[in-house]
Design a protein around this motif. Structure first.
Motif, PDB file in Angstrom:
ATOM      1  N   ASP A  38       9.539  -7.854   1.243  1.00  0.00           N
ATOM      2  CA  ASP A  38       9.079  -6.756   0.399  1.00  0.00           C
ATOM      3  C   ASP A  38       9.852  -6.766  -0.913  1.00  0.00           C
ATOM      4  OD1 ASP A  38       9.239  -5.412   3.490  1.00  0.00           O
ATOM      5  OD2 ASP A  38       7.342  -5.266   2.417  1.00  0.00           O
ATOM      6  N   PRO A  83       0.294   2.007   6.661  1.00  0.00           N
ATOM      7  CA  PRO A  83       0.401   1.456   5.302  1.00  0.00           C
ATOM      8  C   PRO A  83       1.777   0.871   4.966  1.00  0.00           C
ATOM      9  CG  PRO A  83      -0.888   3.460   5.252  1.00  0.00           C
ATOM     10  CD  PRO A  83      -0.370   3.327   6.648  1.00  0.00           C
ATOM     11  N   SER A  84       2.838   1.415   5.566  1.00  0.00           N
ATOM     12  CA  SER A  84       4.178   0.898   5.275  1.00  0.00           C
ATOM     13  C   SER A  84       4.384  -0.513   5.841  1.00  0.00           C
ATOM     14  CB  SER A  84       5.250   1.825   5.846  1.00  0.00           C
ATOM     15  OG  SER A  84       5.134   1.917   7.248  1.00  0.00           O
ATOM     16  N   GLN A  85       3.463  -0.996   6.634  1.00  0.00           N
ATOM     17  CA  GLN A  85       3.534  -2.357   7.137  1.00  0.00           C
ATOM     18  C   GLN A  85       2.829  -3.353   6.205  1.00  0.00           C
ATOM     19  OE1 GLN A  85       2.047  -1.415  11.172  1.00  0.00           O
ATOM     20  NE2 GLN A  85       4.061  -2.054  11.943  1.00  0.00           N
ATOM     21  N   THR A  86       2.353  -2.873   5.075  1.00  0.00           N
ATOM     22  CA  THR A  86       1.852  -3.767   4.035  1.00  0.00           C
ATOM     23  C   THR A  86       3.014  -4.619   3.546  1.00  0.00           C
ATOM     24  OG1 THR A  86       0.082  -2.287   3.330  1.00  0.00           O
ATOM     25  CG2 THR A  86       0.913  -3.873   1.704  1.00  0.00           C
ATOM     26  N   SER A  87       2.863  -5.936   3.642  1.00  0.00           N
ATOM     27  CA  SER A  87       3.981  -6.824   3.326  1.00  0.00           C
ATOM     28  C   SER A  87       3.499  -8.265   3.414  1.00  0.00           C
ATOM     29  CB  SER A  87       5.119  -6.594   4.334  1.00  0.00           C
ATOM     30  OG  SER A  87       6.278  -7.332   3.982  1.00  0.00           O
ATOM     31  N   THR A 110      -2.313  -6.352   4.087  1.00  0.00           N
ATOM     32  CA  THR A 110      -2.470  -5.069   3.397  1.00  0.00           C
ATOM     33  C   THR A 110      -3.079  -4.077   4.371  1.00  0.00           C
ATOM     34  OG1 THR A 110      -2.836  -6.194   1.284  1.00  0.00           O
ATOM     35  CG2 THR A 110      -3.512  -3.882   1.442  1.00  0.00           C
TER      36      THR A 110
END
Lengths: 112, 117
Positions: A38, A83-87, A110
């Protein structure tokens, strides 16, 4: 010689959906790893496996699970994506727990 | 605790000139140190590694790094930059102290190298 392959290359996923990222290596390495990358945070270890049949938690394991049924494969599962696992997710392997790691090409995920 | 500091977030050089990417580490143990390169939208590729053998380590693509214990440094150099060297470079230390025996890598924040014609 493929080294480490990851699939899919990229994925857009709705929040709440289940997703498995695949990782396969053909180097007969004992140890395998999953990282997320990230911006501003660098690479962080999610889970690792020192040998087939064993797994362990890294720095940021919450929301992720892994399995290591055989030497070659090390899938990473998001049971209910947020959403915080978008990476960007990288799989890596090493001959053993003390040697250098080799990285796959990554999966860009995403979560919307 | 072990840590890695890359002293420059961005380095810009002209093609054909030398490259210096600086890295300092702290370690309570005799460290294993690595440099990885990441080209845009690609995975990380191992450039070179230091594991307590020769202090001057030669890697791929003409890169080398010198381990200096007295300065706790592991700077990456190349005599002559090519356009294809433009990428992000990570200095990494292996944390041998982790209980459970897994190979915890501690990554520096990265240095973005730009190479101009």
């Amino acid at each position: 010689i493929a080294g480490i392959t990851q699939a899919p290359t990229s994925q857009i996923l709705a929040a709440g959906r289940r997703m498995t990222l695949r990782c396969t290596q053909d180097m007969r390495h004992n140890a395998m790893y999953w990282y997320r990358q990230d911006l501003g945070l660098g690479l962080r270890l999610i889970h690792y496996s020192n040998t087939a049949g064993t797994t362990g938690k890294g720095e940021v394991p919450d929301g992720y699970s892994v399995s290591r049924a055989n030497t070659d494969d090390f899938p990473l599962t998001l049971a209910s994506a947020v959403p915080s696992q978008t990476s960007v997710y990288f799989c890596a392997s090493s001959r053993d727990a003390r040697t250098e790691q080799f990285f796959g090409p990554g999966t860009r995920l995403t979560v919307l | 605790a072990q840590s890695v500091t890359q002293l420059d977030s961005h380095v810009s050089v002209s093609e054909g000139t030398p490259v210096l990417l600086r890295c300092n580490y702290s370690s309570s143990y005799s460290p294993s140190l690595f440099w990885y390169v990441q080209h845009p939208n690609k995975g990380l590729q191992l450039l070179l590694k230091y594991t307590s053998a020769a202090t001057l380590v030669k890697g791929i693509n003409g890169f080398e790094a010198e381990f200096k214990k007295s300065e706790t440094s592991f700077h990456l150099t190349k005599p002559s930059a090519h356009m294809s060297d433009a990428a992000e470079y990570f200095c990494v230390v292996s944390d041998q102290s982790v209980a459970g025996g897994y190979n915890k890598l501690i990554f520096g924040a990265g240095t973005r190298l730009a190479v101009h014609p």
